[in-house]
Design a protein around this motif. Structure first.
Motif, mmCIF file in Angstrom:
data_model
loop_
_atom_site.group_PDB
_atom_site.id
_atom_site.type_symbol
_atom_site.label_atom_id
_atom_site.label_comp_id
_atom_site.label_asym_id
_atom_site.label_seq_id
_atom_site.Cartn_x
_atom_site.Cartn_y
_atom_site.Cartn_z
ATOM 1 N N LEU A 107 9.333 14.473 3.409
ATOM 2 C CA LEU A 107 8.151 13.685 3.069
ATOM 3 C C LEU A 107 8.451 12.782 1.881
ATOM 4 O O LEU A 107 9.120 13.194 0.932
ATOM 5 N N PHE A 108 7.894 11.559 1.919
ATOM 6 C CA PHE A 108 8.147 10.576 0.879
ATOM 7 C C PHE A 108 6.904 9.748 0.618
ATOM 8 O O PHE A 108 6.102 9.502 1.517
ATOM 9 N N LEU A 109 6.773 9.294 -0.611
ATOM 10 C CA LEU A 109 5.748 8.331 -0.987
ATOM 11 C C LEU A 109 6.444 6.979 -1.093
ATOM 12 O O LEU A 109 7.417 6.835 -1.844
ATOM 13 N N VAL A 110 5.950 6.016 -0.306
ATOM 14 C CA VAL A 110 6.572 4.690 -0.282
ATOM 15 C C VAL A 110 5.488 3.615 -0.202
ATOM 16 O O VAL A 110 4.347 3.892 0.172
ATOM 17 N N ASN A 111 5.861 2.411 -0.550
ATOM 18 C CA ASN A 111 4.994 1.253 -0.368
ATOM 19 C C ASN A 111 5.325 0.626 0.977
ATOM 20 O O ASN A 111 6.492 0.429 1.298
ATOM 21 N N VAL A 112 4.285 0.325 1.757
ATOM 22 C CA VAL A 112 4.481 -0.293 3.061
ATOM 23 C C VAL A 112 3.644 -1.557 3.170
ATOM 24 O O VAL A 112 2.650 -1.729 2.466
ATOM 25 N N THR A 113 4.071 -2.401 4.080
ATOM 26 C CA THR A 113 3.332 -3.604 4.432
ATOM 27 C C THR A 113 3.065 -3.547 5.928
ATOM 28 O O THR A 113 3.966 -3.216 6.705
ATOM 29 N N VAL A 133 7.554 3.048 11.212
ATOM 30 C CA VAL A 133 7.898 2.395 9.951
ATOM 31 C C VAL A 133 9.297 1.818 10.052
ATOM 32 O O VAL A 133 10.252 2.529 10.349
ATOM 33 N N TRP A 134 9.387 0.507 9.838
ATOM 34 C CA TRP A 134 10.678 -0.172 9.821
ATOM 35 C C TRP A 134 11.254 0.001 8.426
ATOM 36 O O TRP A 134 10.585 -0.251 7.426
ATOM 37 N N CYS A 135 12.501 0.473 8.368
ATOM 38 C CA CYS A 135 13.132 0.716 7.079
ATOM 39 C C CYS A 135 14.646 0.780 7.265
ATOM 40 O O CYS A 135 15.149 0.706 8.386
ATOM 41 N N SER A 136 15.337 0.968 6.179
ATOM 42 C CA SER A 136 16.790 1.042 6.199
ATOM 43 C C SER A 136 17.271 2.218 7.040
ATOM 44 O O SER A 136 16.883 3.365 6.801
ATOM 45 N N VAL A 137 18.126 1.936 8.023
ATOM 46 C CA VAL A 137 18.698 2.997 8.851
ATOM 47 C C VAL A 137 19.537 3.931 7.988
ATOM 48 O O VAL A 137 19.469 5.152 8.126
ATOM 49 N N LYS A 166 6.287 -1.703 7.333
ATOM 50 C CA LYS A 166 7.618 -2.061 6.839
ATOM 51 C C LYS A 166 7.793 -1.588 5.409
ATOM 52 O O LYS A 166 6.908 -1.781 4.575
ATOM 53 N N ILE A 167 8.939 -0.955 5.164
ATOM 54 C CA ILE A 167 9.329 -0.573 3.809
ATOM 55 C C ILE A 167 10.397 -1.567 3.372
ATOM 56 O O ILE A 167 11.382 -1.774 4.088
ATOM 57 N N ASP A 168 10.221 -2.154 2.211
ATOM 58 C CA ASP A 168 11.221 -3.075 1.674
ATOM 59 C C ASP A 168 12.562 -2.367 1.560
ATOM 60 O O ASP A 168 12.618 -1.188 1.199
ATOM 61 N N MET A 177 0.837 -1.165 0.000
ATOM 62 C CA MET A 177 0.000 0.000 0.000
ATOM 63 C C MET A 177 0.893 1.243 0.000
ATOM 64 O O MET A 177 1.828 1.332 0.782
ATOM 65 N N GLU A 178 0.584 2.191 -0.867
ATOM 66 C CA GLU A 178 1.348 3.435 -0.936
ATOM 67 C C GLU A 178 0.839 4.422 0.098
ATOM 68 O O GLU A 178 -0.367 4.654 0.191
ATOM 69 N N ILE A 179 1.768 4.985 0.881
ATOM 70 C CA ILE A 179 1.414 6.029 1.832
ATOM 71 C C ILE A 179 2.501 7.094 1.837
ATOM 72 O O ILE A 179 3.609 6.873 1.353
ATOM 73 N N VAL A 180 2.162 8.236 2.427
ATOM 74 C CA VAL A 180 3.119 9.315 2.595
ATOM 75 C C VAL A 180 3.680 9.212 4.007
ATOM 76 O O VAL A 180 2.923 9.085 4.979
ATOM 77 N N VAL A 181 5.006 9.239 4.106
ATOM 78 C CA VAL A 181 5.673 9.166 5.403
ATOM 79 C C VAL A 181 6.579 10.371 5.582
ATOM 80 O O VAL A 181 6.901 11.070 4.620
ATOM 81 N N GLU A 182 6.966 10.598 6.840
ATOM 82 C CA GLU A 182 7.900 11.675 7.147
ATOM 83 C C GLU A 182 8.975 11.161 8.092
ATOM 84 O O GLU A 182 8.735 10.244 8.876
ATOM 85 N N THR A 183 10.145 11.764 7.995
ATOM 86 C CA THR A 183 11.207 11.481 8.957
ATOM 87 C C THR A 183 11.030 12.440 10.128
ATOM 88 O O THR A 183 10.563 13.566 9.962
ATOM 89 N N PHE A 184 11.361 11.963 11.337
ATOM 90 C CA PHE A 184 11.256 12.819 12.511
ATOM 91 C C PHE A 184 12.288 12.391 13.546
ATOM 92 O O PHE A 184 12.792 11.268 13.515
#
Length: 91
Positions: free
Chosen positions: A50-56, A35-39, A68-70, A1-8
């Protein structure tokens, strides 16, 4: 699913990672999700980006569910206006 995420910046959460990622308001997942993703990728981004990413959605037998972002996922940078338009279009 595509969502918009932000770093904080991690506000004293039980994590050793100083920079975290979360969904922004107005989407299927609340900003309370993490969101679990690459450090390496996460720390290369400016806080507040802000980013558009696919998450599970990952549900664990114990602990809180998270997104989770692949690790090979491309993070598409967004402006605030682009993010707002995407969210309003998906409401």
């Amino acid at each position: 699913m595509e969502i918009v995420v932000e770093t904080f910046h991690n506000p004293g959460e039980p994590s050793s990672n100083p920079i975290r990622v979360r969904p922004i308001l107005g989407q299927k997942f609340s900003e309370q999700y993490r969101v679990w993703c690459s450090v390496k990728v996460r720390e290369s981004k400016t806080i507040g980006s802000l980013f558009l990413v696919n998450v599970t959605l990952v549900k664990q037998p114990q602990g809180e569910p998270y997104l989770k972002i692949d690790l090979n996922e491309e993070w598409k940078s967004l402006t605030e206006e682009e993010a707002k338009n995407l969210i309003e279009g998906n409401s």
